[in-house]
Design a protein around this motif. Structure first.
Motif, PDB file in Angstrom:
ATOM      1  N   LYS A 343       0.829  -1.209   0.000  1.00  0.00           N
ATOM      2  CA  LYS A 343       0.000   0.000   0.000  1.00  0.00           C
ATOM      3  C   LYS A 343       0.864   1.259   0.000  1.00  0.00           C
ATOM      4  CE  LYS A 343      -2.645  -0.659   3.613  1.00  0.00           C
ATOM      5  NZ  LYS A 343      -3.726  -0.487   4.620  1.00  0.00           N
ATOM      6  N   VAL A 344       1.874   1.264   0.872  1.00  0.00           N
ATOM      7  CA  VAL A 344       2.752   2.434   0.969  1.00  0.00           C
ATOM      8  C   VAL A 344       3.485   2.661  -0.348  1.00  0.00           C
ATOM      9  CG1 VAL A 344       4.770   3.400   2.140  1.00  0.00           C
ATOM     10  CG2 VAL A 344       3.018   2.187   3.459  1.00  0.00           C
ATOM     11  N   LEU A 345       3.996   1.591  -0.944  1.00  0.00           N
ATOM     12  CA  LEU A 345       4.719   1.713  -2.209  1.00  0.00           C
ATOM     13  C   LEU A 345       3.824   2.292  -3.304  1.00  0.00           C
ATOM     14  CD1 LEU A 345       6.745  -1.636  -2.377  1.00  0.00           C
ATOM     15  CD2 LEU A 345       7.658   0.660  -2.038  1.00  0.00           C
ATOM     16  N   VAL A 346       2.627   1.755  -3.419  1.00  0.00           N
ATOM     17  CA  VAL A 346       1.728   2.194  -4.493  1.00  0.00           C
ATOM     18  C   VAL A 346       1.289   3.636  -4.267  1.00  0.00           C
ATOM     19  CG1 VAL A 346      -0.528   1.820  -5.553  1.00  0.00           C
ATOM     20  CG2 VAL A 346       0.956  -0.133  -5.072  1.00  0.00           C
ATOM     21  N   LEU A 347       0.979   3.992  -3.032  1.00  0.00           N
ATOM     22  CA  LEU A 347       0.572   5.374  -2.739  1.00  0.00           C
ATOM     23  C   LEU A 347       1.696   6.359  -3.078  1.00  0.00           C
ATOM     24  CD1 LEU A 347      -1.419   4.896   0.581  1.00  0.00           C
ATOM     25  CD2 LEU A 347      -2.298   5.921  -1.528  1.00  0.00           C
ATOM     26  N   ASP A 348       2.931   5.993  -2.756  1.00  0.00           N
ATOM     27  CA  ASP A 348       4.055   6.857  -3.109  1.00  0.00           C
ATOM     28  C   ASP A 348       4.221   6.945  -4.628  1.00  0.00           C
ATOM     29  OD1 ASP A 348       4.663   7.453  -0.512  1.00  0.00           O
ATOM     30  OD2 ASP A 348       6.293   6.008  -0.328  1.00  0.00           O
ATOM     31  N   ALA A 349       4.000   5.825  -5.305  1.00  0.00           N
ATOM     32  CA  ALA A 349       4.212   5.776  -6.757  1.00  0.00           C
ATOM     33  C   ALA A 349       3.243   6.674  -7.508  1.00  0.00           C
ATOM     34  CB  ALA A 349       4.096   4.340  -7.254  1.00  0.00           C
ATOM     35  N   VAL A 350       2.006   6.797  -7.020  1.00  0.00           N
ATOM     36  CA  VAL A 350       0.986   7.544  -7.772  1.00  0.00           C
ATOM     37  C   VAL A 350       0.957   9.032  -7.419  1.00  0.00           C
ATOM     38  CG1 VAL A 350      -0.449   5.479  -7.987  1.00  0.00           C
ATOM     39  CG2 VAL A 350      -0.900   7.087  -6.120  1.00  0.00           C
ATOM     40  N   ARG A 351       1.780   9.459  -6.486  1.00  0.00           N
ATOM     41  CA  ARG A 351       1.742  10.863  -6.066  1.00  0.00           C
ATOM     42  C   ARG A 351       2.032  11.855  -7.192  1.00  0.00           C
ATOM     43  NH1 ARG A 351       0.160  10.667  -1.133  1.00  0.00           N
ATOM     44  NH2 ARG A 351       0.906   9.033   0.293  1.00  0.00           N
ATOM     45  N   PRO A 352       2.826  11.516  -8.227  1.00  0.00           N
ATOM     46  CA  PRO A 352       3.015  12.476  -9.327  1.00  0.00           C
ATOM     47  C   PRO A 352       1.716  12.890 -10.018  1.00  0.00           C
ATOM     48  CG  PRO A 352       4.689  10.772  -9.430  1.00  0.00           C
ATOM     49  CD  PRO A 352       3.708  10.345  -8.378  1.00  0.00           C
ATOM     50  N   LEU A 353       0.635  12.112  -9.834  1.00  0.00           N
ATOM     51  CA  LEU A 353      -0.635  12.453 -10.469  1.00  0.00           C
ATOM     52  C   LEU A 353      -1.477  13.397  -9.622  1.00  0.00           C
ATOM     53  CD1 LEU A 353      -1.647   9.041 -12.074  1.00  0.00           C
ATOM     54  CD2 LEU A 353      -0.483  10.986 -13.108  1.00  0.00           C
ATOM     55  N   GLY A 354      -0.967  13.813  -8.470  1.00  0.00           N
ATOM     56  CA  GLY A 354      -1.650  14.827  -7.689  1.00  0.00           C
ATOM     57  C   GLY A 354      -2.394  14.284  -6.484  1.00  0.00           C
ATOM     58  N   PRO A 355      -2.768  15.169  -5.553  1.00  0.00           N
ATOM     59  CA  PRO A 355      -3.390  14.740  -4.300  1.00  0.00           C
ATOM     60  C   PRO A 355      -4.780  14.141  -4.460  1.00  0.00           C
ATOM     61  CG  PRO A 355      -3.369  17.146  -4.482  1.00  0.00           C
ATOM     62  CD  PRO A 355      -2.515  16.616  -5.590  1.00  0.00           C
ATOM     63  N   ASP A 356      -5.535  14.597  -5.445  1.00  0.00           N
ATOM     64  CA  ASP A 356      -6.872  14.042  -5.631  1.00  0.00           C
ATOM     65  C   ASP A 356      -6.785  12.576  -6.031  1.00  0.00           C
ATOM     66  OD1 ASP A 356      -9.877  14.503  -5.954  1.00  0.00           O
ATOM     67  OD2 ASP A 356      -9.342  13.671  -7.911  1.00  0.00           O
ATOM     68  N   TYR A 357      -5.919  12.264  -6.983  1.00  0.00           N
ATOM     69  CA  TYR A 357      -5.738  10.890  -7.438  1.00  0.00           C
ATOM     70  C   TYR A 357      -5.260  10.015  -6.280  1.00  0.00           C
ATOM     71  CZ  TYR A 357      -4.323   7.096 -10.623  1.00  0.00           C
ATOM     72  OH  TYR A 357      -4.190   5.880 -11.273  1.00  0.00           O
ATOM     73  N   GLY A 567       8.342  15.435 -17.085  1.00  0.00           N
ATOM     74  CA  GLY A 567       7.823  16.734 -16.669  1.00  0.00           C
ATOM     75  C   GLY A 567       7.289  17.563 -17.811  1.00  0.00           C
ATOM     76  N   VAL A 568       6.828  16.921 -18.878  1.00  0.00           N
ATOM     77  CA  VAL A 568       6.261  17.646 -20.014  1.00  0.00           C
ATOM     78  C   VAL A 568       5.060  18.463 -19.553  1.00  0.00           C
ATOM     79  CG1 VAL A 568       5.132  17.417 -22.262  1.00  0.00           C
ATOM     80  CG2 VAL A 568       7.086  15.945 -21.681  1.00  0.00           C
ATOM     81  N   ASP A 569       5.028  19.692 -19.931  1.00  0.00           N
ATOM     82  CA  ASP A 569       3.972  20.605 -19.508  1.00  0.00           C
ATOM     83  C   ASP A 569       2.597  20.072 -19.917  1.00  0.00           C
ATOM     84  OD1 ASP A 569       3.038  23.040 -18.349  1.00  0.00           O
ATOM     85  OD2 ASP A 569       2.692  23.815 -20.368  1.00  0.00           O
ATOM     86  N   GLY A 570       1.688  19.951 -18.945  1.00  0.00           N
ATOM     87  CA  GLY A 570       0.330  19.513 -19.214  1.00  0.00           C
ATOM     88  C   GLY A 570       0.149  18.015 -19.290  1.00  0.00           C
ATOM     89  N   ALA A 571       1.225  17.225 -19.102  1.00  0.00           N
ATOM     90  CA  ALA A 571       1.124  15.766 -19.255  1.00  0.00           C
ATOM     91  C   ALA A 571       0.188  15.161 -18.219  1.00  0.00           C
ATOM     92  CB  ALA A 571       2.508  15.134 -19.153  1.00  0.00           C
ATOM     93  N   VAL A 572       0.293  15.586 -16.970  1.00  0.00           N
ATOM     94  CA  VAL A 572      -0.577  15.044 -15.918  1.00  0.00           C
ATOM     95  C   VAL A 572      -2.027  15.405 -16.195  1.00  0.00           C
ATOM     96  CG1 VAL A 572      -1.184  15.201 -13.468  1.00  0.00           C
ATOM     97  CG2 VAL A 572       1.209  14.995 -14.152  1.00  0.00           C
TER      98      VAL A 572
END
Length: 627
Positions: A343-357, A567-572
């Motif tokens: 759980k901890v690994l996956v939660l850390d992994a998805v953080r680049p997609l933002g706090p809502d995700y 880090g391409v602008d607008g990718a997320v």
């Protein structure tokens, strides 16, 4: 317009996760803490409540018939479609509960009967509503535009209405559509028989391992022990498991042949040129996409063989065998994680997609959307189901604590987030996304996990393990699934030519393709003739041209993930828009809005570049270790 034909399709996992909860034994469901079991009470508080809901819905079905012959009026069309959507949504919730209850223990006939009961009601409704598409087909685009202008509520149905007109040549008369709707229940028979037999009643073998322990080689046991570090055990596992499957190859062959015949029946009835055309036309995907995938993979088998040679080198074997392919290649590195660590690994992994995700992923854990561990009779593998539109998605796992299981968790959460965002941002008629894009979100999540792990790990052996795991994913997704796709195409072609398709014929066909892909004749990887019966082990062949989308989705996910990592602008933002789009457009067009053109070879070429770049890094690490 109804979504009923998609309600029963759960999203199968990329790789089978047939695993056990603890070494040597499987725990009873009563021994597993509620926190690790899904909470189906979110759907219905009890079986009795489900039964009441089913009976209430069954009593509403005849209401759809009051609109028969009256869909040439905008207001009537809107009322009809709203009722159809409401009924379809209710079926999704009913089916989710019954099927997941059955999947908890496939041996329990009560829940199998409940699932069958709702399928029968669905079939009855399909028959009653069979007039809808034929009546819409009589309209034209200009009329539909006029109706939408008069009744703005029809706007959410525009996509579906225009799609019916697009497929006008393949729509039948009301009477013929009713017959096909009635036949749908029988068409699902072969797949249901396969599931019950392979999961609950197949007499799997038991063998003694080199350490003296005995292993039951059911699907979970086979998946666990085929990755043994002891080569003799791996070979014994393969020999025993495939010998057992081979004894029933004619039975499996008849089941699959019956399924293929049902698909060919609808293909001919609807006047399609091929089963492939029929399967892909539903989402307006050109058949060239399928053929190009096979051609691209065939043209890049040298890259695949480079991976196999690397596997052989790292295993230190003189001859690479098919039974070696699941073995760990990095000595003394056996990555294991408890589910809480995962759980901890996956939660850390998805953080680049933002706090809502990340917040929604956290809810999936804390609010018990996930059924974690294998138990006796539980359906094997893993899936995510987002059919309960008004509730939330659910995930079935068979978690065993290996990194593969962590990856599977990330994969299924990708499906779940896709369903969650689509259901949140789209009205029900537009929420159901295509299978063609379904695996993009799941594979994207896996890429996030691998990226996070590689960023954190500096130890060469651990990096080697993770890099090889990534290559294994490419092998299992791009190459293996395309191998399946080619086999599926060829066996459909045989049925379309009205040629006999027996268990022996399927074994011969599968074996020939398998040996081509793995370079058997070139000495790349040795394939024992016995393993050609592997086709009988793959449930996806009952889903009609499903597996190729794993490959196309992997290449799409690779391209999207590279933009996020760079880090391409607008990718997320583009990615979140993509998983929020549901079925608001055709899948090829949705991916184009995300920046990908799947009608070109571009995404595939990026995946091959990533694969070769990964192998370059592995070879550099191996060179350092030799020094």
């Amino acid at each position: 317009m109804s979504k009923l034909d998609t309600v029963a399709m759960l999203s199968p996992v990329l790789v089978f996760c047939f695993s056990e909860a603890a070494p040597g034994q499987m725990r009873e469901r009563s021994e597993i803490a509620p926190a690790y079991q899904w909470r189906l009470e979110d759907l219905y508080p009890s079986d009795e409540a489900w039964e009441q809901a089913k009976e209430a819905l069954a009593g509403r079905l005849e209401g759809i018939e009051r609109y028969r012959g009256r869909l040439d009026d905008a207001a009537t069309l809107l009322t009809c479609l709203e009722l159809d959507s409401d009924i379809s949504k209710a079926f999704g919730r009913l089916y989710s509960y019954a099927s997941m209850k059955s999947d908890q223990d496939t041996r329990v006939s009560k829940y199998l009967a409940m699932r069958q009961a709702v399928e029968q009601v669905m079939t009855e409704y399909g028959s009653r509503a069979s007039y809808i598409e034929p009546e819409i087909v009589r309209l034209d685009a200009e009329t539909i535009e006029r109706f939408i202008a008069a009744e703005p509520g029809l706007e959410v149905y525009r996509m579906g209405l225009m799609d019916i007109l697009r497929r006008k040549a393949h729509n039948l008369s009301e009477k013929e559509e009713k017959i096909l709707a009635e036949a749908a229940l029988m068409a699902g028979g072969p797949g249901s028989i396969y599931s019950v037999f392979s999961n609950a009643e197949m007499p799997y073998p038991e063998i003694a391992l080199s350490d003296g322990t005995r292993a039951v080689l059911n699907q979970a046991g086979y998946a666990r022990h085929r990755s043994s570090t002891v080569r003799a055990d791996r070979e014994a596992v393969f020999e025993a498991f495939w010998t057992a499957i081979n004894q029933f190859r004619q039975t499996f062959g008849v089941q699959l042949y019956s399924h293929l015949q049902a698909h060919a029946f609808t293909m001919r009835t609807r006047n399609y040129e091929s089963c492939l055309h029929q399967a892909l036309d539903r989402n307006n995907i050109p058949t060239e996409v399928y053929h190009s995938l096979i051609d691209n993979v065939r043209a890049n088998l040298d890259t695949f063989h480079r991976y196999l040679h690397l596997k052989k080198r790292m295993l230190g074997v003189e001859t690479l065998k098919y039974s070696d392919l699941y073995a760990p290649v990095v000595k003394d590195v056996d990555l294991k994680y408890s589910f809480d660590e995962a759980k901890v690994l996956v939660l850390d992994a998805v953080r680049p997609l933002g706090p809502d995700y990340a917040g929604v992923v956290e809810k999936a854990f804390s609010e018990r959307w996930i059924d974690v561990y294998p138990t006796p009779g539980k359906r094997s593998g893993a899936y995510s189901s987002g059919n309960a539109y008004d509730v939330h998605p659910y995930i079935l796992l068979n978690y065993n604590g290996r990194f593969d299981d962590v990856s599977t968790l990330a994969h299924e959460l990708g499906h779940t987030m896709h369903s969650y965002y689509s259901n949140k941002h789209q009205p029900f008629p537009l929420a159901d996304y295509s299978i063609f894009v379904a695996e993009v979100a799941s594979t994207f999540n896996e890429a996030l996990l691998v990226h996070k792990m590689l960023n954190d790990m500096k130890d060469d052996d651990v990096r080697l393990s993770l890099l090889m795991n990534y290559l294994d994913a490419i092998k299992g997704t791009v190459f293996r699934q395309t191998q399946f796709a080619e086999f599926e195409l060829r066996m459909h072609e045989r049925v379309e030519r009205r040629e006999p398709v027996t268990g022996d014929a399927l074994t011969e066909l599968y074996g020939r393709i398998l040996k081509d892909y793995y370079g058997h004749e070139k000495g790349v990887c040795y394939i024992d003739d016995l393993y050609a019966v592997e086709w009988a082990y793959i449930p996806h062949f009952y889903y009609n041209f499903y597996v190729y989308q794993y490959s196309t989705s992997f290449t799409a996910a690779t391209a999207l993930a590279e933009e996020v990592f760079s880090g391409v602008d607008g990718a997320v933002e583009r990615y979140l828009d993509f998983i929020s789009a549901g079925g608001s457009d055709y899948p090829v067009e949705i991916l184009k809005k995300a920046g990908l053109d799947m009608t070109t070879s571009g995404p595939f070429e990026k995946t091959m570049l990533a694969m070769n770049r990964t192998m370059d890094e592995i070879e550099a690490i191996l060179a350092r270790q030799v020094k």
